[in-house]
Design a protein around this motif. Structure first.
Motif, PDB file in Angstrom:
ATOM      1  N   THR A 251      22.021  24.340  11.167  1.00 35.18           N
ATOM      2  CA  THR A 251      23.028  25.096  10.408  1.00 35.18           C
ATOM      3  C   THR A 251      22.415  25.503   9.085  1.00 35.18           C
ATOM      4  OG1 THR A 251      23.928  22.870  10.287  1.00 35.18           O
ATOM      5  CG2 THR A 251      25.474  24.642  10.839  1.00 35.18           C
ATOM      6  N   THR A 253      22.028  26.157   5.209  1.00 39.98           N
ATOM      7  CA  THR A 253      22.534  25.496   4.005  1.00 39.98           C
ATOM      8  C   THR A 253      23.492  26.472   3.316  1.00 39.98           C
ATOM      9  OG1 THR A 253      20.780  26.405   2.625  1.00 39.98           O
ATOM     10  CG2 THR A 253      20.365  24.264   3.630  1.00 39.98           C
ATOM     11  N   GLN A 256      21.595  29.199   1.708  1.00 36.94           N
ATOM     12  CA  GLN A 256      21.107  30.220   2.650  1.00 36.94           C
ATOM     13  C   GLN A 256      22.239  31.171   3.042  1.00 36.94           C
ATOM     14  OE1 GLN A 256      19.452  27.363   5.429  1.00 36.94           O
ATOM     15  NE2 GLN A 256      17.412  28.264   5.233  1.00 36.94           N
ATOM     16  N   ASP A 280      12.502  27.610  -3.580  1.00 34.48           N
ATOM     17  CA  ASP A 280      11.375  26.696  -3.642  1.00 34.48           C
ATOM     18  C   ASP A 280      10.680  26.631  -2.282  1.00 34.48           C
ATOM     19  OD1 ASP A 280       9.633  24.850  -4.610  1.00 34.48           O
ATOM     20  OD2 ASP A 280      11.167  23.431  -5.281  1.00 34.48           O
ATOM     21  N   VAL A 281       9.456  26.155  -2.266  1.00 34.88           N
ATOM     22  CA  VAL A 281       8.730  26.038  -0.996  1.00 34.88           C
ATOM     23  C   VAL A 281       9.549  25.185  -0.032  1.00 34.88           C
ATOM     24  CG1 VAL A 281       6.368  26.416  -1.726  1.00 34.88           C
ATOM     25  CG2 VAL A 281       7.379  24.187  -2.058  1.00 34.88           C
ATOM     26  N   GLY A 284      13.638  27.433   3.082  1.00 33.79           N
ATOM     27  CA  GLY A 284      14.177  28.161   4.228  1.00 33.79           C
ATOM     28  C   GLY A 284      14.387  29.648   3.997  1.00 33.79           C
ATOM     29  N   LYS A 285      13.400  30.284   3.376  1.00 33.83           N
ATOM     30  CA  LYS A 285      13.499  31.724   3.143  1.00 33.83           C
ATOM     31  C   LYS A 285      13.249  32.515   4.422  1.00 33.83           C
ATOM     32  CE  LYS A 285      10.367  31.538  -0.146  1.00 33.83           C
ATOM     33  NZ  LYS A 285      10.187  30.120  -0.429  1.00 33.83           N
ATOM     34  N   PRO A 431      17.265  22.182   2.842  1.00 35.17           N
ATOM     35  CA  PRO A 431      17.966  21.803   4.071  1.00 35.17           C
ATOM     36  C   PRO A 431      18.283  20.311   4.067  1.00 35.17           C
ATOM     37  CG  PRO A 431      16.104  23.194   4.587  1.00 35.17           C
ATOM     38  CD  PRO A 431      16.032  22.924   3.120  1.00 35.17           C
ATOM     39  N   ARG A 434      16.182  16.421   4.259  1.00 37.39           N
ATOM     40  CA  ARG A 434      14.806  16.456   3.760  1.00 37.39           C
ATOM     41  C   ARG A 434      14.573  15.280   2.826  1.00 37.39           C
ATOM     42  NH1 ARG A 434      12.691  21.652   3.693  1.00 37.39           N
ATOM     43  NH2 ARG A 434      12.836  22.265   5.849  1.00 37.39           N
ATOM     44  N   PRO A 539       5.966  21.318  10.713  1.00 35.76           N
ATOM     45  CA  PRO A 539       6.804  20.203  10.239  1.00 35.76           C
ATOM     46  C   PRO A 539       6.286  18.815  10.614  1.00 35.76           C
ATOM     47  CG  PRO A 539       8.167  21.927  11.195  1.00 35.76           C
ATOM     48  CD  PRO A 539       6.752  22.298  11.482  1.00 35.76           C
TER      49      PRO A 539
HETATM   50  N1  LIG Z   1      19.149  25.116   7.107  1.00 35.37           N
HETATM   51  C1  LIG Z   1      18.096  24.486   7.600  1.00 35.37           C
HETATM   52  N2  LIG Z   1      18.215  23.256   8.131  1.00 35.37           N
HETATM   53  C2  LIG Z   1      17.151  22.617   8.633  1.00 35.37           C
HETATM   54  N3  LIG Z   1      15.906  23.096   8.655  1.00 35.37           N
HETATM   55  C3  LIG Z   1      15.712  24.323   8.143  1.00 35.37           C
HETATM   56  C4  LIG Z   1      16.789  25.079   7.578  1.00 35.37           C
HETATM   57  N4  LIG Z   1      16.276  26.254   7.123  1.00 35.37           N
HETATM   58  C5  LIG Z   1      14.970  26.236   7.394  1.00 35.37           C
HETATM   59  N5  LIG Z   1      14.603  25.099   8.006  1.00 35.37           N
HETATM   60  C6  LIG Z   1      13.259  24.699   8.416  1.00 35.37           C
HETATM   61  O1  LIG Z   1      12.565  24.346   7.242  1.00 35.37           O
HETATM   62  C7  LIG Z   1      11.202  24.711   7.308  1.00 35.37           C
HETATM   63  C8  LIG Z   1      10.836  25.549   6.117  1.00 35.37           C
HETATM   64  O2  LIG Z   1      11.496  26.778   6.176  1.00 35.37           O
HETATM   65  P1  LIG Z   1      10.783  28.142   5.789  1.00 35.37           P
HETATM   66  O3  LIG Z   1       9.452  28.214   6.405  1.00 35.37           O
HETATM   67  O4  LIG Z   1      11.741  29.216   6.007  1.00 35.37           O
HETATM   68  O5  LIG Z   1      10.616  27.891   4.245  1.00 35.37           O
HETATM   69  P2  LIG Z   1      10.167  28.909   3.120  1.00 35.37           P
HETATM   70  O6  LIG Z   1      11.222  28.931   2.093  1.00 35.37           O
HETATM   71  O7  LIG Z   1       9.746  30.178   3.728  1.00 35.37           O
HETATM   72  O8  LIG Z   1       8.977  28.106   2.542  1.00 35.37           O
HETATM   73  P3  LIG Z   1       7.545  28.622   1.991  1.00 35.37           P
HETATM   74  O9  LIG Z   1       7.819  29.180   0.639  1.00 35.37           O
HETATM   75  O10 LIG Z   1       6.832  27.357   1.957  1.00 35.37           O
HETATM   76  O11 LIG Z   1       7.028  29.576   2.966  1.00 35.37           O
HETATM   77  C9  LIG Z   1      11.032  25.401   8.634  1.00 35.37           C
HETATM   78  O12 LIG Z   1      10.490  24.494   9.551  1.00 35.37           O
HETATM   79  C10 LIG Z   1      12.434  25.816   9.019  1.00 35.37           C
HETATM   80  O13 LIG Z   1      12.598  25.875  10.408  1.00 35.37           O
END
Ligand SMILES: Nc1ncnc2c1ncn2[C@@H]1O[C@H](COP(=O)(O)OP(=O)(O)OP(=O)(O)O)[C@@H](O)[C@H]1O
Length: 676
Positions: A251, A253, A256, A280-281, A284-285, A431, A434, A539
């Protein structure tokens, strides 16, 4: 002509031209605006006031003939005595025997060098003409093939021959209002300022010019985009988007959800979206990007996702493919290493609308790549999608909505000023489930204990990254380091666990294969240079070991650390460093104390200064030659207002006062519709 190749200058043959091109200098104008990054103070100084080890220029008279001692094949010392007032001291030059002819007894001379107070001697670096003008010697970024003096000579030559052609490009009213130096004088003074005040005046002018021209382009583009009657409305299928979101493996956040709503709201407006998505890194962007792309496709448009590296492009495509139903959404990958035949096919399918979502590096908007109906461009951080890229697409008839994603928190006001108007969405929540990454700092001596600990993690079925530092001066040393470390770790971990290696000199296919093997857990340990810095998502990797961590900037360390802690398991980041100075120690401490990217960035700003943080390519902000968007923020603000006002003037292009400005903008790649 200023656009002429530097080969028109005497002394620039093919080889030298290539060496200059490596520095980014190809035309006369490039050369004239290749400004020094610092200046050495060569104001003449009096012996009495000079401190030990200070670099100074001393003027005096030569009182003894030069003597040369040679050691071995290439080494030599040239020595003579000089007198200033009634003080006599000795001067030595190492390995520059050819200077001998310039040293003539009883003649005046000015030497720049380092003063040794105890020995009362000067180690010379340069002989300056006795009537040296100015108080500063420019110091440029040079290479092995191009020396400082060569560059200085070339720049002087270019000014003599072409300086008159440097026409004013700012309107007189602005020059008077802000008391700006004329363009030609300012450019000359940027290289050879007479004194500090002249340098400041020149710099102010050059910075203003850069910002003003940039803002003229941005504001012009905005005006044009606004005046387009047929702004696109992306009428996406709400139900399909909802069901897609429900089908995600997790789901969203609340954060998001909020930013997704913000983006979707923009789609329904005819105004072009220009939105910065900060998070932030690991926040979940990417998923948000996927939803946005999906929505655009349900409205019958195409979407494009641009990322900085091939590995990332591969990875993003793979994650999108996993999320999308292949029968419903047709994706494709286009990078500079796509084979010509495949490229042709992709281009054809893009044109006839068969491809819905294209992922790639900047090859994606190059010549010959035409979409049938592009509605959205998403760009990852480190990627510039600025005025000229928008322009390219406009010329092809597209004005897509644009979403920039970044993990670096760019202060809002700054982003808006730099890009024109920009909306900002922030994902300020991680998310659920974590666990924060535990960060530890150890010394090199503790490395083998750390490796033993890491082995326990591997036993649990987890994986590990080991990062070795980038050695900026030399890519080959860099690779050598990585290879050595890889061999050592292989010895340590194999045969129980498989170790892989990734570095910048590898071919793209090799890199992809290694990355894929790591993703599939065929490799448990990945030794890598910083090529994995952004966006890599595995992951199951729970340990990150960074060797010589003090050699990285804070923001970079945080990006690297963000590669772990992406799943439900507890993760550890181990910084291995014996910092040589306080700054290094401070950095290690901050990393162990906070996991919050915004705090890290703030500290990075404090420790390194804004120029380093935001001037760098990392932030995705536009780059300027002399200007610094943070340090020169006031000038940026003023330049923006002035550009806005000018664009509000009806037909300013027809007024004689702006002829210089208009022709400059036209000559510099802006000869497109909005200036005609
Ligand atoms: N709402 C959520 N709940 C659980 N896991 C999630 C959620 N959103 C994203 N994820 C998982 O978290 C991880 C990180 O997400 P994502 O790669 O989108 O991050 P990012 O913001 O793009 O980070 P970066 O800046 O490091 O690229 C991925 O494995 C993704 O599947």
């Amino acid at each position: 002509m200023l656009e002429e190749s530097i080969t028109v200058l005497a002394g620039v043959g093919e080889k030298r031209a290539q060496a200059l091109a490596d520095l980014g200098i190809e035309t006369i104008e490039d050369l004239l605006s290749y400004y020094p990054f610092r200046y050495d103070d060569i104001k003449e100084r009096n012996l009495i006031e000079i401190n030990d080890q200070e670099k100074v220029t001393i003027k005096g008279v030569v009182v003894s003939p030069p003597v040369i001692n040679r050691f071995g094949y290439k080494k030599s010392r040239l020595q003579f005595r000089m007198m200033q007032d009634h003080d006599v001291f000795s001067v030595s030059f190492f390995n520059q025997p050819y200077l001998k002819d310039k040293i003539i007894v009883s003649e005046d001379i000015a030497v720049y060098g380092k003063w040794d107070a105890k020995r009362r001697s000067l180690t010379g670096m340069k002989i300056l003409g006795a009537n040296q003008e100015g108080e500063f010697a420019p110091i440029y970024h040079v290479s092995k093939a191009i020396r400082q003096q060569t560059l200085v000579d070339l720049i002087k030559k270019a000014f003599t021959r072409f300086g008159e052609q440097l026409e004013e490009n700012l309107p007189l009213s602005l020059m008077e209002k802000y008391r700006l130096m004329a363009r030609k004088e300012a450019m000359y003074a940027m290289h050879f300022p007479k004194d500090l005040d002249e340098y400041h005046q020149a710099k102010r002018r050059v910075v203003f010019e850069e910002f003003f021209l940039f803002q003229m382009k941005i504001q012009g583009l905005k005006k044009e985009e606004k005046s387009e009657k047929h702004g696109v409305i992306i009428n996406y299928d709400v139900e399909r988007v909802k069901s897609f979101t429900r089908g995600l493996p997790f789901t969203l956040t609340n954060a998001q959800k909020r930013v997704t709503n913000e983006i979707c709201r923009d789609f329904l407006r005819s105004k072009h979206m220009q939105r910065l998505l900060q998070g932030d890194v690991g926040s979940g962007k990417t998923v948000v990007a996927a939803i946005a792309l999906y929505a655009v496709v349900t409205a019958g448009f195409q979407g494009a996702l641009m990322v900085p590296t091939e590995i990332l492009a591969q990875q993003h495509l793979a994650s999108l493919d996993q999320l999308f139903d292949p029968l419903e959404i047709h994706t494709a990958l286009l990078t500079s290493s796509t084979k010509p035949k495949e490229r042709e096919q992709i281009i054809e399918q893009l044109q006839n609308g068969e491809i819905d979502v294209l992922v790639g590096t900047h090859a994606l908007i190059q010549e010959g790549v035409d979409f049938s109906n592009l509605g959205l461009v998403i760009t990852d951080e480190q990627h510039r999608f600025g005025v000229s890229q928008r322009q390219i697409l406009r010329e092809k008839g597209f004005q897509p909505d644009v979403l920039f994603m970044t993990a670096t928190p760019i202060p809002r006001t700054l982003a808006i000023t730099a890009y024109g108007e920009m909306d900002v969405s922030i994902i300020d929540e991680m998310p659920a489930g974590r666990l924060p990454v535990e960060t530890r700092w150890i010394k090199h001596g503790q490395l083998s204990d750390a490796l033993k600990n890491a082995q326990f993690e591997l036993q649990k079925g987890r994986q590990m990254y080991v990062i070795c530092p980038l050695i900026e001066e030399s890519e080959s040393l860099d690779v050598q380091n990585a290879v050595e470390l890889y061999e050592k770790l292989k010895e340590f971990f194999e045969p129980g666990y498989a170790v892989g290696l990734l570095h910048g000199k590898m071919k793209n296919e090799e890199k992809e294969a290694v990355m894929q093997a790591f993703k599939e857990n065929q490799l448990q340990v990945l030794v890598s240079t910083t090529v994995i810095e952004v966006g890599v998502d595995v992951p199951n990797a729970t340990t990150m070991l960074i060797i010589d961590a003090d050699r990285f900037g804070l923001a970079q360390l945080h990006q690297l650390r963000g590669r772990v802690g992406r799943g439900q398991e507890a993760s550890t980041c181990i910084l291995v460093a014996n910092p040589q100075n306080e700054l290094g120690k401070e950095r290690m401490k901050i990393m162990t104390e906070t996991n919050n990217g915004f705090v890290v960035s703030q500290k990075d700003l404090e420790l390194r200064g804004p120029g380093e943080v935001f001037g760098s390519k990392q932030s995705g902000l536009p780059e300027f030659v002399a200007a610094d968007i943070v340090a020169d923020a006031n000038i940026l603000e003023v330049a923006k207002e002035e550009a806005q006002q000018l664009w509000q003037k009806e037909n300013w292009q027809l007024l004689p006062e702006y002829a210089g400005l208009l022709s400059y903008l036209k000559e510099n790649g802006q000869e497109n519709q909005f200036f005609d």
